[in-house]
Structures are given as structure tokens and as C-alpha cells.
Design a protein around this motif. Structure first.
Motif, mmCIF file in Angstrom:
data_model
loop_
_atom_site.group_PDB
_atom_site.id
_atom_site.type_symbol
_atom_site.label_atom_id
_atom_site.label_comp_id
_atom_site.label_asym_id
_atom_site.label_seq_id
_atom_site.Cartn_x
_atom_site.Cartn_y
_atom_site.Cartn_z
ATOM 1 N N THR A 145 -16.220 1.928 20.003
ATOM 2 C CA THR A 145 -15.530 3.220 20.023
ATOM 3 C C THR A 145 -16.416 4.254 19.339
ATOM 4 O OG1 THR A 145 -13.337 2.194 20.027
ATOM 5 C CG2 THR A 145 -13.478 4.470 19.241
ATOM 6 N N SER A 161 -15.003 -2.256 18.334
ATOM 7 C CA SER A 161 -13.542 -2.230 18.434
ATOM 8 C C SER A 161 -12.950 -3.459 19.128
ATOM 9 C CB SER A 161 -13.076 -0.953 19.142
ATOM 10 O OG SER A 161 -13.815 -0.684 20.311
ATOM 11 N N THR A 174 -5.333 4.622 30.144
ATOM 12 C CA THR A 174 -3.898 4.608 30.407
ATOM 13 C C THR A 174 -3.263 5.911 29.923
ATOM 14 O OG1 THR A 174 -3.134 3.757 28.272
ATOM 15 C CG2 THR A 174 -3.965 2.131 29.866
ATOM 16 N N TRP A 176 -0.922 6.081 27.945
ATOM 17 C CA TRP A 176 -0.438 5.878 26.569
ATOM 18 C C TRP A 176 -1.600 5.728 25.595
ATOM 19 C CZ3 TRP A 176 0.953 2.908 30.807
ATOM 20 C CH2 TRP A 176 0.323 1.675 30.952
ATOM 21 N N ASN A 177 -2.741 6.309 25.945
ATOM 22 C CA ASN A 177 -3.823 6.482 24.985
ATOM 23 C C ASN A 177 -4.583 5.203 24.662
ATOM 24 O OD1 ASN A 177 -5.034 8.670 23.565
ATOM 25 N ND2 ASN A 177 -4.360 7.760 21.640
ATOM 26 N N SER A 178 -4.829 4.394 25.669
ATOM 27 C CA SER A 178 -5.600 3.173 25.458
ATOM 28 C C SER A 178 -6.576 2.961 26.602
ATOM 29 C CB SER A 178 -4.675 1.958 25.324
ATOM 30 O OG SER A 178 -4.043 1.668 26.568
ATOM 31 N N TRP A 179 -7.503 2.063 26.352
ATOM 32 C CA TRP A 179 -8.506 1.655 27.335
ATOM 33 C C TRP A 179 -8.254 0.186 27.658
ATOM 34 C CZ3 TRP A 179 -12.202 2.890 30.694
ATOM 35 C CH2 TRP A 179 -13.256 2.001 30.969
ATOM 36 N N GLU A 205 -6.533 -4.746 25.741
ATOM 37 C CA GLU A 205 -6.214 -3.341 25.517
ATOM 38 C C GLU A 205 -6.760 -2.878 24.174
ATOM 39 O OE1 GLU A 205 -2.489 -0.357 26.350
ATOM 40 O OE2 GLU A 205 -2.019 -2.413 25.720
ATOM 41 N N VAL A 206 -7.452 -1.736 24.203
ATOM 42 C CA VAL A 206 -8.024 -1.143 22.997
ATOM 43 C C VAL A 206 -7.511 0.287 22.899
ATOM 44 C CG1 VAL A 206 -10.153 -0.518 21.784
ATOM 45 C CG2 VAL A 206 -10.101 -2.564 23.242
ATOM 46 N N PHE A 207 -6.838 0.611 21.806
ATOM 47 C CA PHE A 207 -6.291 1.955 21.636
ATOM 48 C C PHE A 207 -7.345 2.897 21.069
ATOM 49 C CE2 PHE A 207 -2.442 -0.350 22.306
ATOM 50 C CZ PHE A 207 -1.590 0.579 22.910
ATOM 51 N N THR A 209 -8.685 5.356 18.674
ATOM 52 C CA THR A 209 -8.399 5.729 17.287
ATOM 53 C C THR A 209 -9.704 5.939 16.527
ATOM 54 O OG1 THR A 209 -7.372 5.005 15.226
ATOM 55 C CG2 THR A 209 -8.212 3.287 16.666
ATOM 56 N N THR A 215 -9.867 -4.531 17.115
ATOM 57 C CA THR A 215 -8.580 -4.733 17.779
ATOM 58 C C THR A 215 -8.250 -6.216 17.805
ATOM 59 O OG1 THR A 215 -8.924 -2.800 19.193
ATOM 60 C CG2 THR A 215 -7.372 -4.470 19.986
#
Length: 465
Positions: A145, A161, A174, A176-179, A205-207, A209, A215
Motif C-alpha cells: 500500500t 499490506s 470495491t 466499500w473502499n477495498s482492493w 481483501e485488503v482495505f 488505509t 492484513t
């Protein structure tokens, strides 16, 4: 960060003209006279090369290396190699977040984040490494990240990450703020000379941040275990569409029970052409099958798949027997305005690539979708390397042009305008045997980020877009 569906729509190019350019390209190809990258024409003019630079770019454009394999990151680890797919997220002010894949195989220690002899391994909690490989075949795939200040054109933060996965090729952002990062493998526990500790072939899934840290590596098993490539998310329904990088692949969708929480379970399905059971869309010259026509929209439906963790790596085979359409190496995928496009890298008569268009039902994923079926169309199969060849990752520019990375030696980044003209944004001069990957525009539209997979470089391209 992406705080609303509106931000997500902007970041994915849904408000752009998208693939209108490909529509013109397919319909008026003979009349338009495509722009060859050696010609003086084109949207931005001919490419120029300046001594010592990695890229050939049009006049007025600059390509700056912002991250490279081996750089020391903010967490004290080394930036891994084998850069691939990448996603971008709005942060605040002039700052954005990039999440970048690393397509590393088990045992790739020299390209990993811990040094040539894993001397930096002590800096992470081993419980956050998905597959330690019994210490002898550690899995080095994962994500990094990066926080980038677009005004200063500088990385301000970079950290590991996700780690312990295999061949993280592409993925997708996505709402909802993730990869979602995808493993391009079908390794099982015990693979790689009996050393692997976990099954592979999953999405993780990695958000997005700024908080440095790994993660928790939890595979999203209901999405299926197969040779994943890329994903795209329906912005309203939260349905995830998935490509598969094999020569006999399927096109999948995952309908989650709870959109935004993919671990809660859902239905994994494969696409079936209503009028053409087990359609073979590849159009290879040596196949004894009917050709799948261009510019013809077929009604489609989706068949449920069971046993989705597929220990025999046979999801695509079982799906094909159920009537699913077959594709050749599904790769890059992008959600345009109420339509979705995906590339098949070596589909087509000359095996130089195809792009398909999928238009969802207005009742997508619901019981009523049969009342208004989704459609599939072979949008373009140029069989002409001057247009593009072996399209891999792709994106849509904020102003509507389609941007394609080629997966070949001497690769290019190719654009297609809404008027149907093709042009070349960049040519890889410094590392001509390595592919471009992970193209993505900043939310402002001022910067195109792209990777050169080997030796592992991330570049920011700016200019008079």
C-alpha cells in the motif's frame, strides 16, 4: 478514500464515455485508418525517446519512477518485485492511496520484502503470513500500500499490506473502499515439493488505509478456487464478476448474501449463452468449432456452481459441461457505464486478443432477471497488431478513452478514443521484454500510474491529457 458510491463511480470511470471508442473501432475500422505508433499522427503525437529514460512518450509527457523493487519502505521492509494489478483510492487533499499486487511464486526470496536471506522476517508476526511454506517454500505474493502526494509527485508512505499468497496477478476495487487481490494459481496444500501449508487459488481483501500493518490473510473461499485474474464490482448490487487466466476459462460472478461482506457467503455462478450451449468464444484458427461472431448480442443466464473450493481444479470443466461459455485467458476487466468489459489475452483467430462486452440485466442477480436477460457480445477481435495485441490489464480514462496494457515483448500502452482512433501512450524502451501492468488514473485524472513488472517499477505518467 472512496466514501460513497458517487466516488466509486468517478474512480472507476463509470461517468466516462468508456468503450464507445471500441464501438466505433469495430464498426468503422476500414474507414478510420488506425494510427500506428510509428506515424506522426495520433491523439498526442508521435512518441519521443530521450536518452536515459525508460519510456518513449509523446512530447510534453513525463514518466517518473515513484517506487521500485528493493526500496526501503516505511515499515522497514523492502518493496517486493513482480508488480502487477493496482487500484487507486481517493484520500484527502492531494493525496491518494495505491494498492499494488506482487505476482510472486513460492520461494521467490530475492524479490520478496524480507531481504536476500529473510533477515527482515523478524519484523512481522508470522501469524499474518498466509502460507509460510514450512520455512523452505515461503509464499512471497501479496500487496503493498502506497500513499502518494499528487501535487508533490512523491510517495509519502509505503508498506507491506498482505503476504504469504501466490502470484497475485490482478484484482479490482470495491465500492466499500477495498482492493480484491487475486491468486493466479491452483496450488494445493502440499504443493511445491510438499512444502505448502495452505490451499491457494483464492481472492483476498485488503482495505485502503494509511495505518501501517499486515492484513489478516483470510481467503474468500465462497468466491471459488481457480486460477483467478481480475474482478469488477457491480456498483449498485455488489455482485463481483471474475475472470480466469486459463486457455479454457469461464466467466464467473459471485452474488454475495450480504453485499460488502464477501466472507458471509453467496452463490458462485458461470455465464451461459442461452442460444449456444457450451459456446466456444475463442475463435482460434485451428479449432473445429463455429466462430463466435463480433457485434452480436446474445442473451445469457447464469448457472450455479457447487463444490466451489474445487480440490481437483475443475470448476471450469464442470461449468463447461453445464453449458457455460468458454474463453481464452480472461484477464483485465472494468465496469463501464451500465456495462462491463473484459479482455481475453490470446483469443481470436490470430490469438492476439479479444474484448467482450457484458450488459447486466436491470434485475441483475435477482429472481426477475430472466424477464430482462443480460447480454454478452464479442465487442472486438481486431487480429491486427497495429490496433493492439495480447491485451492484459485495462482501464478507462476519466475522459472516456480506453487504456490497454499489452502482455508481450516490446510492449505498449495503447489508447482508444471515443471516435475510434487508436494511439500509443507509451512504449517500454528500458525493459523491452517486460509487460506493462496495473494501469489506473488518479481521481483527478492528472496522473496515469502503471507498473513495469520486471525489474519491478511503478511509474507516474503526467502530461497534457
Amino acid at each position: 478514500m472512496i466514501n460513497s458510491r458517487r466516488d466509486f463511480i468517478k474512480s472507476t470511470g463509470l461517468i466516462g464515455l468508456g468503450f464507445l471508442g471500441l464501438n466505433q473501432l469495430a464498426v468503422e475500422a476500414a474507414a478510420l485508418g488506425f494510427v500506428n505508433y510509428n506515424d506522426a499522427g495520433g491523439k498526442y503525437g508521435p512518441l519521443e525517446y530521450r536518452q536515459g529514460e525508460i519510456l518513449s512518450l509523446p512530447k510534453g509527457f513525463t514518466g517518473k519512477i515513484i517506487s521500485r523493487r528493493g526500496d526501503k519502505m516505511s515499515d522497514g521492509l523492502l518493496s517486493p518485485g513482480a508488480h502487477d494489478g493496482m487500484g487507486v483510492f481517493k484520500l484527502r487533499g492531494n493525496k491518494i492511496i495505491l494498492i499494488r499486487n506482487h505476482e510472486l511464486s513460492p520461494g521467490a526470496i530475492t524479490s520478496g520484502p524480507f531481504g536476500k536471506s529473510n533477515e527482515l522476517l523478524y519484523k512481522v508476526d508470522k501469524s499474518n503470513i498466509y502460507d509460510y511454506g514450512n520455512g523452505d517454500a515461503m509464499c512471497y505474493g501479496g500487496t503493498t500500500t502506497l500513499v502518494y502526494n499528487e501535487k508533490r509527485q512523491k510517495i509519502e508512505l509505503e508498506y507491506l499490506s498482505l503476504i504469504g499468497t501466490v502470484r497475485n496477478c490482478a484484482g479490482g476495487i470495491t465500492p466499500w473502499n477495498s482492493w480484491l487481490t487475486c491468486e493466479e494459481t491452483s496450488f494445493l496444500k502440499g504443493g511445491e515439493k510438499g512444502l505448502l501449508e495452505k490451499d491457494h487459488g483464492y481472492n483476498f481483501e485488503v482495505f485502503a488505509t494509511e495505518k501501517i500493518g499486515l492484513t489478516a490473510p483470510v481467503p474468500i473461499k465462497p468466491m471459488g478456487r481457480f486460477v483467478h485474474e481480475a474482478v469488477a464490482v457491480h456498483p449498485r448490487e455488489g455482485i463481483v464478476y471474475q475472470t480466469e487466466d486459463t486457455s479454457d476459462s469461464l466467466f464467473y460472478r459471485y452474488v454475495p448474501v450480504k453485499p460488502g461482506d464477501l466472507h458471509k457467503g453467496g452463490k458462485l455462478q458461470c455465464l451461459v449463452v442461452d442460444e449456444w450451449t457450451s459456446a466456444d468464444t475463442r475463435n482460434w484458427a485451428n479449432l473445429n468449432t463455429d466462430k463466435f461472431p463480433q457485434k452480436t448480442a446474445f442473451n445469457v443466464h447464469w448457472e450455479d456452481l457447487d463444490n466451489v473450493e474445487a480440490p481437483d481444479n475443475d470448476l471450469r470443466l464442470r461449468g463447461y459441461k453445464k453449458g457455460a461459455a468458454r474463453f481464452s485467458r480472461g484477464e483485465g476487466i472494468w465496469y463501464g457505464k451500465d456495462e462491463l468489459f473484459f479482455a481475453c489475452t490470446d483469443g481470436g483467430m490470430n490469438r492476439t486478443g479479444q474484448i467482450f462486452k457484458y450488459i447486466p440485466s436491470k434485475y441483475e442477480g435477482a429472481e426477475r432477471e430472466k424477464e430482462s436477460p443480460a447480454t454478452l457480445e464479442l465487442y472486438i477481435e481486431p487480429n491486427d497488431i497495429n490496433i493492439f495485441q495480447n491485451c492484459d490489464n485495462l482501464t478507462i480514462a476519466p475522459w472516456g478513452d480506453v487504456i490497454i496494457c499489452e502482455d508481450k515483448s516490446d510492449p505498449r500502452i495503447v489508447g482508444i478514443t471515443p471516435e475510434g482512433k487508436t494511439y500509443v501512450i507509451a512504449k517500454n524502451i528500458g525493459y523491452r521484454q517486460s509487460e506493462f501492468a496495473g494501469p489506473v488514473f488518479s481521481p483527478s485524472g492528472k496522473t496515469l500510474f502503471v507498473n513495469i513488472q520486471s525489474p519491478g517499477l511503478t511509474l507516474a505518467i503526467t502530461g497534457p491529457w
